[in-house]
Design a protein around this motif. Structure first.
Motif, short mmCIF file in Angstrom:
data_model
loop_
_atom_site.label_atom_id
_atom_site.label_comp_id
_atom_site.label_asym_id
_atom_site.label_seq_id
_atom_site.Cartn_x
_atom_site.Cartn_y
_atom_site.Cartn_z
N UNK A 1 32.22 32.88 38.86
CA UNK A 1 33.10 31.97 38.12
C UNK A 1 34.50 32.56 37.97
N UNK A 2 34.60 33.83 37.58
CA UNK A 2 35.92 34.45 37.42
C UNK A 2 36.61 34.63 38.76
N UNK A 3 35.83 34.94 39.81
CA UNK A 3 36.41 35.08 41.14
C UNK A 3 36.94 33.77 41.68
N UNK A 4 36.21 32.68 41.41
CA UNK A 4 36.67 31.36 41.85
C UNK A 4 37.94 30.95 41.11
N UNK A 5 38.00 31.26 39.83
CA UNK A 5 39.22 30.96 39.08
C UNK A 5 40.39 31.74 39.66
N UNK A 6 40.18 33.03 39.95
CA UNK A 6 41.26 33.85 40.51
C UNK A 6 41.70 33.34 41.87
N UNK A 7 40.75 32.80 42.66
CA UNK A 7 41.09 32.34 44.01
C UNK A 7 42.02 31.14 44.01
N UNK A 8 42.11 30.44 42.88
CA UNK A 8 42.98 29.26 42.83
C UNK A 8 44.44 29.63 43.05
N UNK A 9 44.80 30.88 42.77
CA UNK A 9 46.19 31.31 42.98
C UNK A 9 46.61 31.21 44.43
N UNK A 10 45.64 31.23 45.36
CA UNK A 10 45.95 31.18 46.79
C UNK A 10 46.29 29.77 47.25
N UNK A 11 46.14 28.78 46.37
CA UNK A 11 46.39 27.39 46.75
C UNK A 11 47.79 26.96 46.29
N UNK A 12 48.27 25.93 46.92
CA UNK A 12 49.55 25.37 46.50
C UNK A 12 49.41 24.83 45.07
N UNK A 13 50.32 25.24 44.20
CA UNK A 13 50.32 24.85 42.78
C UNK A 13 49.07 25.34 42.04
N UNK A 14 48.34 26.30 42.67
CA UNK A 14 47.11 26.77 42.03
C UNK A 14 47.34 27.79 40.94
N UNK A 15 48.53 28.38 40.91
CA UNK A 15 48.80 29.38 39.89
C UNK A 15 48.67 28.84 38.49
N UNK A 16 49.14 27.60 38.27
CA UNK A 16 49.04 26.99 36.95
C UNK A 16 47.59 26.74 36.57
N UNK A 17 46.77 26.31 37.56
CA UNK A 17 45.35 26.11 37.31
C UNK A 17 44.70 27.42 36.87
N UNK A 18 45.02 28.48 37.59
CA UNK A 18 44.42 29.77 37.24
C UNK A 18 44.82 30.20 35.83
N UNK A 19 46.09 30.08 35.49
CA UNK A 19 46.55 30.54 34.19
C UNK A 19 45.87 29.79 33.05
N UNK A 20 45.76 28.49 33.17
CA UNK A 20 45.18 27.72 32.07
C UNK A 20 43.69 27.99 31.93
#
Length: 701
Positions: A623-642
């Motif tokens: 779960x934590x790894x999948x959340x961290x992986x969102x940073x690799x996507x376009x606009x995924x940084x905001x998803x990861x932070x929240x």
């Protein structure tokens, strides 16, 4: 030390004559070596030295005995010297030759016409003296035979003079006809000769010992059934293993079909280079394009002795070798994954079709590759011959629908075997036009319906030239293609379809599969004839992932056990998409306390590695790894932070999380909802096999 009595020599009394007749009775084959020797005797060839070599028990001394008889028939008296009875000094060898020549009636100082030296591997330290002094001083019309376990040193090949005067004959096992003749000379009836010839694999010493055991009523059907015979053979054939590392290296070489330096390093570590060089110098080890391999019967003898002597170590070696090839199979950078898959297939020692596997292992291994357009006509012809024109037309449609579905093994004469791996549903007419597709889809829907994004892998057609699904080549192509598909492409179900269930049913049971459907193999023939019956065997890969299958087979390959997979390797029934989303949302709230995940239904999902020793911790890492992986996507940084501020480094409340993120609460809630939906998409892709676990492997397609 005195020299041994030369083969076939003795005073002309009845006992010696009977001994000579008995020795002649026990000699068969070796036509090329005999021809080379008689040509040298007659002076019709330039050869003056014959060098014969091969592993212990392959028949070197018996061949020297035959040379002795032929020499006498030609009026030349042979002199025999066995290096095992001598000190390794020039003086000892020279004295032994002179003494044996005197005993054979040669005048003092005269060189014998024919000199036979056995056990030459023991005289290698004297090789230069043998070439430059002993042999160089012999008459130009004389003939010398050197017999040893190892090939002649390189100096024989590098010297142009000796290269012209010497012929090298590596001794292989006897062929089927010669093996049968040898056993017949021991008085065995034809039915027993057929069985024992298969066990002995052309090795004269093994055949002789088996014949003796058979006369005593205790001949085995396999070498593993005769530990006493095997132990004695091991002492005779493999008696020069320096230490434990070399023994482990030989065990690895015997267990794998082709052993590479990389595999050897896996089992012997830092001494791999040393052990590799030693193995390459053994007379029972051959160097091929793909690595080192052991003479067939020596491999079986050593394996049988190892299994009897240390069964736990034998299993550990099997697991280590298997793990090496599984790692290669899973490596996306591996240039020849089919070779790794073939090696895994050849590790099946005790399954229902182990005799076919052994035959494939001992023959030439054809590469298995994706079929090209040039292969399709030959494959369709095999299907038409094996199942009829209507099935061939159906296969043609499958190829058009999924062009990359074909695997084949090809020789210079054309396609030798093929396998078609397709995926359902197609969303096209084949889902209803192919009776097998209809049956498979219905069977899966009844026992474990597909979830969004899932598909079914079907080994739809397979065959080989000759007798279609009764050829061993089918096992190679089907086995390799299945391993490549199972290990590299996701599927919710796997089915294997066969028109020869009487042959393959037990094998699929050994793989943990069960019969799921039975019906027509294809559409009715144009002339109205009924199609052949097909049977589809399958398993739910969500409940029994490929990794669990490989773990189970590591056990069954050595035991031959059949039946359903062990309960400890089977996962719970898969969650629906809705239930999965509910469980993910619940698990996210427990990320700050991973111990509370111990009761999550997700522990039986693909979000947890089947080999995990701490499933709850593994789920938290996913779960934590999948959340961290969102940073690799376009606009995924905001998803990861929240998501991190809400669940991983959780604020006391959502209001506090919004404040820490610098967002209005309503904006924070919208961002959180979108981030959760994207995270669910990522986790669902892991669940259905489209993505690997975070950090474990690249995305699949």
């Amino acid at each position: 030390m005195g020299a041994a009595e030369p083969p076939g020599l003795g005073q002309p009394d009845r006992l010696s004559e009977e001994l000579a007749r008995t020795r002649e009775l026990g000699f068969v084959g070796r036509a090329a070596e005999l021809r080379s020797f008689t040509d040298a005797l007659a002076g019709t060839s330039a050869s003056r030295i014959l060098f014969v070599h091969g592993p212990g028990g392959i028949g070197k001394t018996t061949l020297l005995d035959a040379f002795s008889r032929h020499a006498r028939d030609a009026g030349r008296e042979p002199v025999y010297v066995d290096a095992r009875d001598l000190e390794c000094t020039a003086a000892a060898v020279g004295s032994a030759v002179a003494e044996q020549a005197r005993r054979c009636g040669y005048p003092a100082g005269r060189e014998p016409d024919v000199l036979l030296i056995d056990g030459y591997e023991l005289l290698v330290p004297l090789d230069r003296w043998v070439r430059e002094d002993l042999l160089a001083a012999r008459p130009s019309t004389s003939v010398t035979v050197l017999a040893g376990r190892e090939p002649p040193p390189a100096s024989w090949r590098l010297d142009p003079g000796w290269r012209r005067l010497a012929q090298v004959h590596p001794l292989a096992g006897l062929d089927a006809a010669d093996s049968d003749e040898l056993l017949a000379r021991f008085g065995l009836p034809r039915d027993r000769r057929t069985v024992l010839a298969g066990v002995g694999r052309g090795h004269p010493l093994v055949l002789a010992m088996l014949a003796e055991a058979d006369r005593g009523g205790s001949a085995p059907a396999a070498l593993t059934e005769a530990p006493d015979v095997v132990a004695q053979l091991c002492r005779l054939i493999i008696d020069d293993i320096p230490d434990a590392a070399h023994r482990a290296g030989l065990a690895t070489c015997a267990h794998a079909t082709r052993m590479t330096a990389d595999l050897l390093a896996r089992t012997v570590g830092s001494r791999a280079e040393e052990v590799w060089a030693w193995l390459g110098s053994r007379p029972y080890v051959r160097r091929g394009v793909l690595g080192l391999h052991v003479h067939d019967v020596v491999r079986e003898i050593f394996e049988a002795e190892f299994m009897h002597r240390s069964p736990d170590a034998y299993v550990a070696l099997h697991v280590a070798v298997r793990g090496y090839f599984l790692d290669r199979l899973a490596d996306p950078a591996e240039p020849r994954p089919d070779r790794a898959a073939a090696e895994i297939l050849f590790l099946h020692r005790a399954g229902p079709l182990s005799d076919r596997v052994a035959g494939l292992r001992e023959g030439g291994i054809l590469p298995v590759a994706t079929a090209g357009p040039e292969d399709r006509a030959g494959i369709l012809a095999l299907i038409e011959e094996g199942e009829g024109a209507a099935s061939a037309e159906l296969a043609r449609r499958w190829i058009a629908e999924q062009p990359g579905c074909l695997y084949r093994a090809r020789s210079d004469t054309g396609v030798e075997g093929f396998s078609m791996q397709v995926y359902l549903p197609t969303g096209a007419a084949l889902d209803v036009d192919d009776p097998v597709a209809v049956g498979v889809l219905a069977a899966a829907a009844e026992r474990g319906p597909l979830r969004p994004g899932e598909r079914i892998n079907v080994n739809r057609f397979a065959g080989a030239s000759g007798s279609y699904q009764q050829e061993p080549m089918l096992l190679l192509v089907n086995g390799v293609s299945c391993l490549l598909e199972w290990g590299r492409r996701p599927a919710a179900w796997t089915f294997i379809v066969t028109v020869a269930p009487e042959t393959y049913g037990p094998y699929f049971g050994y793989l943990g599969m069960s019969e799921m459907w039975r019906g027509p193999a294809g559409p009715p023939a144009r002339g109205g004839g009924a199609p052949r019956e097909a049977v589809a065997y399958g398993w739910d890969r969500r409940r029994f992932p490929a990794e669990s299958l490989f773990e189970m087979m590591a056990r069954r390959e050595l035991t031959g056990e059949q039946g359903p997979p062990p309960a400890d390797l089977v996962r719970p029934a898969p969650l629906s998409h809705t239930a999965f989303a509910t469980e993910v949302r619940a698990a996210l709230h427990q990320l700050a306390r991973p111990d509370r995940l111990a009761g999550s239904a997700l522990l039986g999902s693909a979000l947890v590695d089947v080999t995990a020793t701490d499933p709850a911790g593994g789920l938290a890492r996913t779960l934590t790894g999948a959340i961290a992986s969102l940073s690799n996507e376009r606009n995924g940084g905001e998803h990861r932070r929240v998501l991190e501020r809400t669940y991983v480094r959780a604020a006391p409340s959502q209001e506090a999380a919004a404040e820490l993120l610098g967002l209005p609460f309503s904006t924070y809630r919208r961002h959180l909802a979108r981030a959760q939906e994207r995270l669910l998409e990522v986790l669902w892709a892991i669940e259905i096999g489209e993505r690997g676990l975070p950090g474990a492997e690249p995305d699949r397609n």
